[in-house]
Design a protein around this motif. Structure first.
Motif, PDB file in Angstrom:
ATOM      1  N   UNK A  96       0.908  -1.165   0.109  1.00 29.55           N
ATOM      2  CA  UNK A  96      -0.119   0.156  -0.043  1.00 29.55           C
ATOM      3  C   UNK A  96       0.802   1.184   0.021  1.00 29.55           C
ATOM      4  N   UNK A  97       1.998   1.217   0.315  1.00 34.50           N
ATOM      5  CA  UNK A  97       3.106   2.312   0.433  1.00 34.50           C
ATOM      6  C   UNK A  97       3.862   2.487   1.594  1.00 34.50           C
ATOM      7  N   UNK A  98       3.515   1.567   2.451  1.00 29.75           N
ATOM      8  CA  UNK A  98       4.453   1.665   3.895  1.00 29.75           C
ATOM      9  C   UNK A  98       5.803   1.455   3.762  1.00 29.75           C
ATOM     10  N   UNK A  99       6.697   2.077   4.299  1.00 33.04           N
ATOM     11  CA  UNK A  99       8.040   1.597   3.993  1.00 33.04           C
ATOM     12  C   UNK A  99       8.577   0.593   5.052  1.00 33.04           C
ATOM     13  N   UNK A 100       7.836   0.432   6.245  1.00 34.84           N
ATOM     14  CA  UNK A 100       8.397  -0.471   7.262  1.00 34.84           C
ATOM     15  C   UNK A 100       6.926  -0.865   8.086  1.00 34.84           C
ATOM     16  N   UNK A 101       7.130  -1.621   8.966  1.00 36.06           N
ATOM     17  CA  UNK A 101       6.054  -2.140   9.628  1.00 36.06           C
ATOM     18  C   UNK A 101       6.530  -2.555  11.003  1.00 36.06           C
ATOM     19  N   UNK A 102       5.695  -2.434  12.202  1.00 32.16           N
ATOM     20  CA  UNK A 102       6.085  -2.853  13.487  1.00 32.16           C
ATOM     21  C   UNK A 102       4.935  -3.467  14.177  1.00 32.16           C
ATOM     22  N   UNK A 103       5.036  -4.833  14.424  1.00 32.52           N
ATOM     23  CA  UNK A 103       3.947  -5.601  15.082  1.00 32.52           C
ATOM     24  C   UNK A 103       3.591  -5.227  16.683  1.00 32.52           C
ATOM     25  N   UNK A 104       2.222  -4.789  16.954  1.00 36.30           N
ATOM     26  CA  UNK A 104       2.073  -4.440  18.271  1.00 36.30           C
ATOM     27  C   UNK A 104       1.783  -6.093  19.090  1.00 36.30           C
ATOM     28  N   UNK A 105       2.097  -6.074  20.440  1.00 36.51           N
ATOM     29  CA  UNK A 105       2.725  -4.904  21.134  1.00 36.51           C
ATOM     30  C   UNK A 105       4.522  -4.863  20.866  1.00 36.51           C
ATOM     31  N   UNK A 106       4.732  -3.783  20.628  1.00 35.14           N
ATOM     32  CA  UNK A 106       6.094  -3.454  19.855  1.00 35.14           C
ATOM     33  C   UNK A 106       7.140  -3.479  21.072  1.00 35.14           C
ATOM     34  N   UNK A 107       8.261  -3.836  20.710  1.00 33.48           N
ATOM     35  CA  UNK A 107       9.430  -3.614  21.745  1.00 33.48           C
ATOM     36  C   UNK A 107      10.244  -2.278  21.790  1.00 33.48           C
ATOM     37  N   UNK A 108      10.490  -1.505  22.546  1.00 33.97           N
ATOM     38  CA  UNK A 108      10.612  -0.095  22.628  1.00 33.97           C
ATOM     39  C   UNK A 108      12.046   0.133  21.819  1.00 33.97           C
ATOM     40  N   UNK A 109      12.958  -0.770  21.929  1.00 36.32           N
ATOM     41  CA  UNK A 109      14.248  -0.652  21.337  1.00 36.32           C
ATOM     42  C   UNK A 109      13.951  -1.202  19.999  1.00 36.32           C
ATOM     43  N   UNK A 110      13.364  -2.216  19.611  1.00 34.95           N
ATOM     44  CA  UNK A 110      13.006  -2.290  17.970  1.00 34.95           C
ATOM     45  C   UNK A 110      12.338  -1.016  17.230  1.00 34.95           C
TER      46      UNK A 110
END
Length: 218
Positions: A96-110
């Motif tokens: 859709x155009x996102x450059x990256x993703x992060x899955x919840x619940x996410x780690x703060x360092x990631x």
């Protein structure tokens, strides 16, 4: 650097805002897709975005698609926040155009690492855009010099002819001589500019020349 948080959940939004503010970002928060689009299409839009997938009005996927339709040399770097960890969902988000993703619940360092990557990409993108802009200025300078040299050559030629026809004791001789000297000075200036712009007389046959008359009408 400005960063936009588009997250409909108030608690999640406030936590993200506190974390990013602590990391030194200028944080802008919205709670729905329509407001996210308005912010991202603004002239002074943030170039880093944390975009929730599920939101009221328009979801993150729709926001990505609409924002990516805009032509710009400095598009935003969008990190999609999602509870969807399936590979097909992730692929859909990136398509859709996102450059990256992060899955919840996410780690703060990631989260910080992914944002750091985004910031480096934005900075590189801005540097490339400035380089292209500077190259455009150089091309215009070369084109101006090329156009300017034509009338200079005419003035120089006529002044040389007048100097040959006028005796040195003629009151007008000094005036014509002065004109001739200044024309030569202007000629030297254009040569210096052309060297800076990496233009040479022969390069005009194959180079990328700006048409001054056409450009001025635009």
């Amino acid at each position: 650097m400005k960063i936009l948080i588009a997250e409909d959940d108030l608690t999640s939004r406030r936590i993200l805002e506190a974390i990013l503010t602590k990391w030194g970002y200028d944080v802008i928060c919205v709670s729905n897709g329509d407001d996210a689009i308005d912010r991202l299409l603004d002239a002074d839009a943030p170039k880093l975005v944390l975009l929730d997938w599920i939101m009221p009005d328009k979801d993150g996927i729709e926001v990505c698609r609409i924002v990516r339709q805009e032509e710009t040399t400095t598009p935003p770097y969008i990190i999609l926040l999602t509870g969807k960890g399936d590979k097909k969902d992730i692929a859909k988000g990136l398509d859709s155009g996102a450059n990256d993703y992060i899955v919840k619940p996410y780690d703060k360092d990631e989260l910080q690492a992914r944002i750091n990557v985004g910031q480096r990409m934005v900075e590189l993108q801005n540097a490339l855009a400035e380089k292209e802009k500077f190259q455009g200025v150089l091309e215009m300078a070369g084109a101006v010099c090329h156009e300017f040299n034509q009338p200079l050559m005419v003035i120089s030629g006529y002044s040389e002819m007048l100097l040959m026809d006028i005796s040195e004791d003629n009151p007008q001789y000094e005036t014509v001589e002065r004109i001739n000297e200044q024309v030569h000075c202007l000629g030297e200036i254009t040569k210096k500019l052309m060297r800076v712009a990496k233009y040479r007389t022969k390069s005009y046959l194959k180079g990328n020349i700006v048409d001054i008359s056409e450009a001025s009408q635009g």
